[in-house]
Each structure stands twice: as C-alpha cells, then as structure tokens.
Scaffold this motif. Structure first.
Motif, PDB file in Angstrom:
ATOM      1  N   UNK A   1      11.625  -4.960   0.578  1.00 31.64           N
ATOM      2  CA  UNK A   1      13.029  -4.618   0.405  1.00 31.64           C
ATOM      3  C   UNK A   1      13.194  -3.332  -0.392  1.00 31.64           C
ATOM      4  N   UNK A   2      12.129  -2.861  -1.006  1.00 31.84           N
ATOM      5  CA  UNK A   2      12.218  -1.645  -1.811  1.00 31.84           C
ATOM      6  C   UNK A   2      12.730  -0.450  -1.020  1.00 31.84           C
ATOM      7  N   UNK A   3      12.470  -0.427   0.287  1.00 32.40           N
ATOM      8  CA  UNK A   3      12.876   0.729   1.089  1.00 32.40           C
ATOM      9  C   UNK A   3      14.394   0.922   1.111  1.00 32.40           C
ATOM     10  N   UNK A   4      15.170  -0.126   0.833  1.00 37.66           N
ATOM     11  CA  UNK A   4      16.629  -0.020   0.833  1.00 37.66           C
ATOM     12  C   UNK A   4      17.189   0.472  -0.502  1.00 37.66           C
ATOM     13  N   UNK A   5      16.425   0.291  -1.564  1.00 38.62           N
ATOM     14  CA  UNK A   5      16.918   0.573  -2.910  1.00 38.62           C
ATOM     15  C   UNK A   5      17.109   2.074  -3.114  1.00 38.62           C
ATOM     16  N   UNK A   6      18.227   2.433  -3.746  1.00 41.34           N
ATOM     17  CA  UNK A   6      18.476   3.824  -4.089  1.00 41.34           C
ATOM     18  C   UNK A   6      19.833   4.294  -3.639  1.00 41.34           C
ATOM     19  N   UNK A   7      20.051   5.581  -3.822  1.00 42.85           N
ATOM     20  CA  UNK A   7      21.320   6.207  -3.455  1.00 42.85           C
ATOM     21  C   UNK A   7      21.164   6.876  -2.095  1.00 42.85           C
ATOM     22  N   UNK A  45      22.264   1.043  -3.228  1.00 41.51           N
ATOM     23  CA  UNK A  45      21.788  -0.324  -3.038  1.00 41.51           C
ATOM     24  C   UNK A  45      20.855  -0.672  -4.186  1.00 41.51           C
ATOM     25  N   UNK A  46      21.140  -1.791  -4.841  1.00 40.52           N
ATOM     26  CA  UNK A  46      20.286  -2.310  -5.908  1.00 40.52           C
ATOM     27  C   UNK A  46      19.843  -3.708  -5.515  1.00 40.52           C
ATOM     28  N   UNK A  47      18.551  -3.976  -5.669  1.00 42.54           N
ATOM     29  CA  UNK A  47      18.022  -5.301  -5.350  1.00 42.54           C
ATOM     30  C   UNK A  47      17.145  -5.746  -6.504  1.00 42.54           C
ATOM     31  N   UNK A  48      17.432  -6.934  -7.021  1.00 39.04           N
ATOM     32  CA  UNK A  48      16.647  -7.509  -8.108  1.00 39.04           C
ATOM     33  C   UNK A  48      16.331  -8.943  -7.714  1.00 39.04           C
ATOM     34  N   UNK A  49      15.090  -9.216  -7.387  1.00 39.20           N
ATOM     35  CA  UNK A  49      14.749 -10.537  -6.872  1.00 39.20           C
ATOM     36  C   UNK A  49      15.451 -10.739  -5.545  1.00 39.20           C
ATOM     37  N   UNK A  50      16.266 -11.773  -5.450  1.00 37.41           N
ATOM     38  CA  UNK A  50      17.041 -12.030  -4.239  1.00 37.41           C
ATOM     39  C   UNK A  50      18.485 -11.575  -4.368  1.00 37.41           C
ATOM     40  N   UNK A  96      18.053  -5.270   6.459  1.00 37.94           N
ATOM     41  CA  UNK A  96      19.006  -5.902   5.555  1.00 37.94           C
ATOM     42  C   UNK A  96      20.296  -6.115   6.338  1.00 37.94           C
ATOM     43  N   UNK A  97      20.698  -7.377   6.486  1.00 38.70           N
ATOM     44  CA  UNK A  97      21.846  -7.716   7.318  1.00 38.70           C
ATOM     45  C   UNK A  97      22.966  -8.261   6.440  1.00 38.70           C
ATOM     46  N   UNK A  98      24.157  -7.767   6.684  1.00 35.47           N
ATOM     47  CA  UNK A  98      25.372  -8.204   5.983  1.00 35.47           C
ATOM     48  C   UNK A  98      26.305  -8.793   7.037  1.00 35.47           C
ATOM     49  N   UNK A  99      26.654 -10.064   6.874  1.00 32.99           N
ATOM     50  CA  UNK A  99      27.553 -10.730   7.811  1.00 32.99           C
ATOM     51  C   UNK A  99      28.805 -11.149   7.060  1.00 32.99           C
ATOM     52  N   UNK A 100      29.961 -10.860   7.639  1.00 36.22           N
ATOM     53  CA  UNK A 100      31.221 -11.319   7.052  1.00 36.22           C
ATOM     54  C   UNK A 100      31.911 -12.229   8.050  1.00 36.22           C
ATOM     55  N   UNK A 114      11.802   5.944   6.948  1.00 35.05           N
ATOM     56  CA  UNK A 114      11.556   7.057   6.038  1.00 35.05           C
ATOM     57  C   UNK A 114      12.731   7.257   5.109  1.00 35.05           C
ATOM     58  N   UNK A 115      13.329   8.452   5.120  1.00 41.80           N
ATOM     59  CA  UNK A 115      14.471   8.770   4.269  1.00 41.80           C
ATOM     60  C   UNK A 115      15.801   8.646   5.011  1.00 41.80           C
TER      61      UNK A 115
END
Length: 135
Positions: A1-7, A45-50, A96-100, A114-115
């Motif tokens: 999941x680290x690949x999603x973290x950042x600005x 995106x910030x991810x800490x554990x789950x 990373x999936x977001x369902x509403x 990549x970037x």
C-alpha cells in the motif's frame, strides 16, 4: 500500500461532466465542480496500518474534503453538498478502491504505475478518469 502514500497533483480529467450528471450533481453546481477539478487539485493519501485518510484540496481551504476510514469497514460520510453515504475502502488486486453507497453507488479505483496514479470513477454505466502525478 506504500505506493499510494504521498501527495499527488491532478494532471488530467476525462468525462467528469457526465460522471457528475450520473451522480445527480445539480446543473447549477456542475460548472463549479468542473472548475475545482481542473484547477490545481491535490490529493494526499496517508495510510497507517489499515487506516486510510484521503485529503483532496483545491486552491482554498473551503475546497478541502477529507475521507477517513479503515480498510474493510463502512463509515458514514458527508459530501460538501450535504449528501450522505456509506464509505468503504478496500484493496483489490493491488488497487485502492473506494465505494460509496447512498442515493447512488459509486466506485473509485486508484491504480498506481510508478509516479502516476489513475482514478477510474464509476457511477451506473458512466466512467470518468482522473490522472495524478507525484510532484
């Protein structure tokens, strides 16, 4: 999941007007939404554990929207418009999936290569795309 973290900085959008119409954004708000989506939008995106926190922000703090949740657990969420829904984050095949679920069911699939991060936004049979780059 680290690949999603950042600005991430948005670089392109496709078919957003049709997506907004499919989610019943009022005609009077579509122009404003398209301006926001096209004007220097950032996503952090910030991810800490789950635990997942996604902050989308435009040029002003009033354009900021924060989505928080734990992978696999539904939470209540309220959009700027006042519309409420259930929000669920999950991981599917490395995405990373977001369902509403509310008045409409929507799905945002975030894919990283990549970037570059691509969002595939789906509401009903309408899909839009947003592309982001790491600065």
């Amino acid at each position: 999941m680290d690949k999603f973290v950042g600005k991430w900085e948005q670089t392109a959008t496709e078919n957003m007007e049709n997506y907004l119409k499919a989610t019943d954004v009022p005609e009077s708000d579509i122009k404003k939404a398209l301006e926001l989506l096209g004007s220097g939008l950032h996503e952090t995106i910030e991810i800490s554990g789950n635990d997942v926190t996604i902050t989308e922000s435009g040029n002003t703090s009033s354009n900021q929207q924060v989505k928080k949740g734990t992978l696999g657990q539904e939470v209540d969420f309220t959009y700027h418009s006042g519309q409420t829904c259930k929000l669920l984050f999950s991981l599917e095949g490395g995405d990373l999936v977001e369902t509403t679920k509310g008045k409409h069911t929507t799905r945002v699939v975030r894919k990283v290569d990549g970037n570059t991060m691509t969002h595939l936004l789906t509401a009903g049979n309408v899909t839009a795309t947003r592309t982001f780059k790491k600065p």
